[in-house]
Scaffold this motif. Structure first.
Motif, PDB file in Angstrom:
ATOM      1  N   PRO A 199       0.821  -1.196   0.116  1.00  8.95           N
ATOM      2  CA  PRO A 199      -0.216  -0.111   0.000  1.00  8.95           C
ATOM      3  C   PRO A 199       0.776   1.244   0.197  1.00  8.95           C
ATOM      4  N   ALA A 200       1.912   1.253   0.719  1.00 11.75           N
ATOM      5  CA  ALA A 200       2.741   2.474   0.945  1.00 11.75           C
ATOM      6  C   ALA A 200       3.424   2.608  -0.485  1.00 11.75           C
ATOM      7  N   ALA A 256      -6.956   3.465 -11.434  1.00  9.92           N
ATOM      8  CA  ALA A 256      -6.580   2.194 -12.115  1.00  9.92           C
ATOM      9  C   ALA A 256      -5.441   1.403 -11.442  1.00  9.92           C
ATOM     10  N   LEU A 257      -4.447   2.357 -11.182  1.00 11.73           N
ATOM     11  CA  LEU A 257      -3.146   2.072 -10.360  1.00 11.73           C
ATOM     12  C   LEU A 257      -3.552   1.500  -9.010  1.00 11.73           C
ATOM     13  N   ALA A 261      -3.209  -2.328  -7.510  1.00 12.05           N
ATOM     14  CA  ALA A 261      -2.340  -2.862  -6.274  1.00 12.05           C
ATOM     15  C   ALA A 261      -3.049  -3.471  -5.299  1.00 12.05           C
ATOM     16  N   SER A 262      -4.445  -3.263  -5.080  1.00 13.12           N
ATOM     17  CA  SER A 262      -5.215  -3.794  -4.192  1.00 13.12           C
ATOM     18  C   SER A 262      -5.711  -5.565  -4.643  1.00 13.12           C
ATOM     19  N   LEU A 264      -3.437  -7.161  -6.348  1.00 11.08           N
ATOM     20  CA  LEU A 264      -2.183  -7.861  -6.403  1.00 11.08           C
ATOM     21  C   LEU A 264      -1.928  -8.179  -4.966  1.00 11.08           C
ATOM     22  N   GLU A 265      -2.054  -7.205  -3.983  1.00 16.03           N
ATOM     23  CA  GLU A 265      -1.981  -7.339  -2.568  1.00 16.03           C
ATOM     24  C   GLU A 265      -2.747  -8.679  -1.903  1.00 16.03           C
ATOM     25  N   ALA A 266      -4.095  -8.668  -2.473  1.00 17.61           N
ATOM     26  CA  ALA A 266      -4.981  -9.776  -2.122  1.00 17.61           C
ATOM     27  C   ALA A 266      -4.557 -11.190  -2.757  1.00 17.61           C
ATOM     28  N   ARG A 267      -3.992 -10.988  -3.780  1.00 20.42           N
ATOM     29  CA  ARG A 267      -3.493 -12.306  -4.350  1.00 20.42           C
ATOM     30  C   ARG A 267      -2.044 -12.722  -3.688  1.00 20.42           C
ATOM     31  N   LEU A 268      -1.372 -11.887  -3.484  1.00 20.67           N
ATOM     32  CA  LEU A 268       0.007 -12.202  -2.720  1.00 20.67           C
ATOM     33  C   LEU A 268      -0.534 -12.856  -1.229  1.00 20.67           C
TER      34      LEU A 268
END
Length: 301
Positions: A199-200, A256-257, A261-262, A264-268
């Motif tokens: 997130p940062a 969109a960015l 990222a949200s 991708l974070e959930a997937r990780l």
């Protein structure tokens, strides 16, 4: 009904909150009406000023699309360079060796303390004085240089804070089973810290996209915001319409960015859920063997 976190509202509190909500909505509606009326009185809502963006492609192909391309070009170049550079500086600040840790800290603190606009102006002067970069390309080089130096320093602090935020027990456990410092960083700390830092990091990437506008305002870099100035003059001083369209494009781009990222974070987070397996001595030997290209035994085994 109460909980350990809060007390349930009573009748008076509910009435008071309802009054505050209604008052806020009325104030917001009045503000929007005042803005709308003011723009209408100034003639900024006339269809002739907004028509170029809805009835033809000239405004988009001549001004908006070239400006958006330059914005994306500068932002992508800055991200590609700043992300790995920031990661290296952040890890270097955690080094056990003072000759690595101290210079990295000096670089990070120095460039993090200087405004990014000053770095861009310095970069422009540097390229003009000491390089053969053409005058047409200097603004792009200067913008990317300023963005990289500043944001790499900020990203270095994000990386360092993300790694330090992990429980110390993980480092101690990894060292206890025989992992070396570089293995600890690559195999244990960094994979977990990336998810925590995401997130940062994305917030800083959004800053990079927006800060490209500084190059257009000061260095004559033909990015998206700079194209709005030229476009508004060409279409009869439709400043409000031009900047509204540009603002919507910036919002859509950054949204969109952050959405990506949200996701991708959930997937990780899903992919890094533990299986409950416990590493044994043989597993550590396999890891060490893969690192050095041959069999390796842990101490005491």
């Amino acid at each position: 009904m109460s909980s350990v976190l809060y007390d349930a509202q009573g009748p008076r509190a509910k009435r008071r909150n309802a009054v505050f909500t209604v008052g806020f909505l009325l104030a917001l509606a009045a503000l929007l009406w005042w803005v709308f009326s003011t723009l209408d009185d100034k003639g900024q809502l006339e269809w002739a000023l907004w028509k170029p963006f809805f009835t033809g492609t000239e405004a988009w192909t001549t001004y908006i699309w070239p400006g958006l391309q330059n914005t994306l070009k500068a932002a992508v170049l800055a991200v590609i360079i700043a992300l790995p550079l920031g990661a290296v500086l952040g890890i270097a600040r955690l080094s056990d060796h003072a000759w690595v840790r101290v210079p990295a800290g000096v670089v990070v603190e120095f460039f993090r303390a200087i405004p990014v606009l000053v770095l861009m102006i310095f970069g422009l002067a540097l390229f003009a004085e000491y390089t053969n970069v053409s005058s047409d390309d200097r603004p792009l080089y200067a913008v990317v240089t300023g963005l990289v130096l500043y944001n790499a320093s900020v990203l270095a602090e994000i990386v360092r804070a993300g790694i330090l935020s992990l429980p110390k027990g993980q480092s101690e456990a990894a060292m206890a089973i025989g992992l070396r410092k570089n293995q600890l960083m690559r195999l244990v700390l960094l994979p977990q810290a990336v998810t925590a830092m995401l997130p940062a990091i994305v917030s800083q990437l959004v800053v990079i996209v927006k800060d490209t506008a500084l190059g257009g305002a000061v260095l004559t870099f033909p990015e998206l915001l700079a194209s709005a100035n030229t476009m508004s003059g060409y279409y009869g001083a439709n400043v409000i319409a031009s900047f509204t369209v540009v603002a919507v494009l910036f919002i859509a781009l950054n949204f969109a960015l952050t959405s990506f990222a949200s996701w991708l974070e959930a997937r990780l987070r899903r992919s890094k859920r533990g299986t409950g397996a416990v590493l044994g001595v043989e597993d550590v030997d396999d890891i060490n063997a893969a690192e050095v290209g041959g069999p390796h035994k842990t101490d005491g085994v």
